[in-house]
Scaffold this motif. Sequence first.
Motif, PDB file in Angstrom:
ATOM      1  N   ASP A  74      45.835  -3.735  15.704  1.00  0.00           N
ATOM      2  CA  ASP A  74      45.741  -2.947  14.118  1.00  0.00           C
ATOM      3  C   ASP A  74      44.034  -2.881  13.790  1.00  0.00           C
ATOM      4  O   ASP A  74      43.911  -2.001  13.087  1.00  0.00           O
ATOM      5  N   ASP A  75      43.625  -3.974  14.206  1.00  0.00           N
ATOM      6  CA  ASP A  75      42.008  -3.951  13.617  1.00  0.00           C
ATOM      7  C   ASP A  75      41.120  -2.855  14.579  1.00  0.00           C
ATOM      8  O   ASP A  75      40.189  -2.529  14.055  1.00  0.00           O
TER       9      ASP A  75
ATOM     10  N   ASP B  76      42.540   0.390  12.337  1.00  0.00           N
ATOM     11  CA  ASP B  76      41.926   0.318  11.263  1.00  0.00           C
ATOM     12  C   ASP B  76      40.275   0.211  11.086  1.00  0.00           C
ATOM     13  O   ASP B  76      39.956  -0.047   9.865  1.00  0.00           O
TER      14      ASP B  76
ATOM     15  N   SER C   5      38.596  -2.629  11.545  1.00  0.00           N
ATOM     16  CA  SER C   5      38.216  -3.634  10.723  1.00  0.00           C
ATOM     17  C   SER C   5      37.404  -4.482  11.511  1.00  0.00           C
ATOM     18  O   SER C   5      37.721  -4.751  12.567  1.00  0.00           O
TER      19      SER C   5
ATOM     20  N   ARG D 264      39.133 -10.727  10.370  1.00  0.00           N
ATOM     21  CA  ARG D 264      40.545 -11.019  10.225  1.00  0.00           C
ATOM     22  C   ARG D 264      40.668 -12.406  10.196  1.00  0.00           C
ATOM     23  O   ARG D 264      39.721 -13.374  10.808  1.00  0.00           O
TER      24      ARG D 264
ATOM     25  N   GLU E 286      40.968   2.768   3.623  1.00  0.00           N
ATOM     26  CA  GLU E 286      41.523   3.224   5.015  1.00  0.00           C
ATOM     27  C   GLU E 286      42.575   4.183   4.756  1.00  0.00           C
ATOM     28  O   GLU E 286      43.451   4.725   5.379  1.00  0.00           O
TER      29      GLU E 286
ATOM     30  N   LYS F 168      45.172   4.184   2.898  1.00  0.00           N
ATOM     31  CA  LYS F 168      46.464   3.701   3.060  1.00  0.00           C
ATOM     32  C   LYS F 168      47.330   3.735   1.989  1.00  0.00           C
ATOM     33  O   LYS F 168      46.650   3.050   0.833  1.00  0.00           O
TER      34      LYS F 168
HETATM   35 MG    MG Z   1      44.998  -3.508   9.149  1.00  0.00          MG
END
Ligand code: MG
Length: 324
Positions: free
Chosen positions: A86-87, A90, A92, A95, A233, A235
Motif C-alpha cells: 500500500d505504501d 500511495d 507514502s 508508516r 492522494e 482518496k
Molecule cells: Mg495508504
Amino acid sequence: MIVSLDAIKKPIKSELKEFELFFKNSMKSKVPLLDRITYYIVKSKGKQMRPVFVFLASKMTGSISSSSYIAASFIELVHTASLVHDDVVDESSQRRGFFSINALWKNKIAVLVGDYLLSKGMLLALEKEEFRLLKIMSQAVKNLSEGELLQLEKARKLDIDESIYFNIIRQKTAALISAACSAGVAAVTDDEELIRTMSDFGTKIGIAFQLKDDLLDYGTDNIGKPRAIDIKEKKMTLPIIYTLQNCNRSTKRRIISTIKNHSNDKKRVSELIQTVHSAGGIDYATLKMDEYKNQALKQLEKFPHSEAKSSMIDLVEFVIQRKK
Ligand code: MG
Ligand code: FPP
C-alpha cells in the motif's frame, strides 16, 4: 469508557507473547537483505489488532489451538504485506511513525518483500495442511487487491458515491478483519453458524475501523503517519462524499477543483477540510461508524458470557475511540 489495548489483551497475554516469536520466525530468510528488512518490520510493529481478533475469537468459541497461531501469523503476514504494498501504491514515506519500506529500500524491493511475506503465509498454512484457513485467506487477499484497485479507479475519476465507498472499505479493510475473526473460530470448531456469525461481526467492525481511520485523517492528533493525506492522494472518503452530495453546485465545483488541481496547496486543503466540517461530513461519518459498531455488537450477543467476549466488546469500543 475506553479500555486500554493492554487491558483488552489480558485474557490472551501469554498466547500473544508466544505469537510474537512464532511471527518473527515465520518471516525468517537466508537472504541477508530480507532478514534486515524483516528485522526492521518487527521493530516497527503496529498494534497487532488482527492477532488479537484471532485469539479472542478462538477463546470465545473454544480453546486456543496450534491452528489459532497459524491463523494469527498468516493474517499478520498478509496485513504486513498489504501495508508494504500500500505504501508503494500511495507513494507514502511514513508508516507507524517510522520510514516506510519503500522510502528506505525503494519500490522494487518493497514490492518483492510484500510478495515474500504473502508466500510465507501461504506456506505456513500449506505445511500444516490448514486448507480451511487457506480458503479464508485466498478470498481475503482477492478482496484486498480488488478493493485497492477500485479505490484507485475512483481516485482517477472522482465519481464515487456512498455505496461504492462502502464496497471499497468492505474489501480493502473489513475483509481481512473478517478473515481474522472467522479463522479464529475455524481454528477451534467446525460449527458453520459460529464461523459465519464471527465473519459477519468482523465485516461490521472492519467497516467501523476504516471509517475511524478515515476520520482520523481529518483530525489534529499525531497518528504516526501524515494527516490530511487522503485529499492529497485523491482518496474520496465518506466525509467528502457526504459533503459533495449535500452542497450547492459552486461549492461542489470548488471541492473537485481543489482535489484535482490544488491538492498540494495547504490553504485550499484546509479550506476544504473546513467545508467538510461545516457541511456535517464528519458528523455523518461518525454516525455511520456508530451504526456499524452497534451491528457488530449485535452479532456478539449470540455468544455466551466469557472473559474473552468481554475483551472483544472492549476491543470494539477501542476500534472506534482510538487516537491513532
Ligand atoms: Mg495508504
Ligand atoms: C491501507 O489503506 C491499505 C489497505 C487497507 C489494504 C491494501 C491492500 C493492498 C495494497 C493489496 C495487497 C495485496 C497483497 C498481495 C498482500 P489506506 O491507504 O487507506 O490507509 P493508510 O493511511 O494506513 O495507508
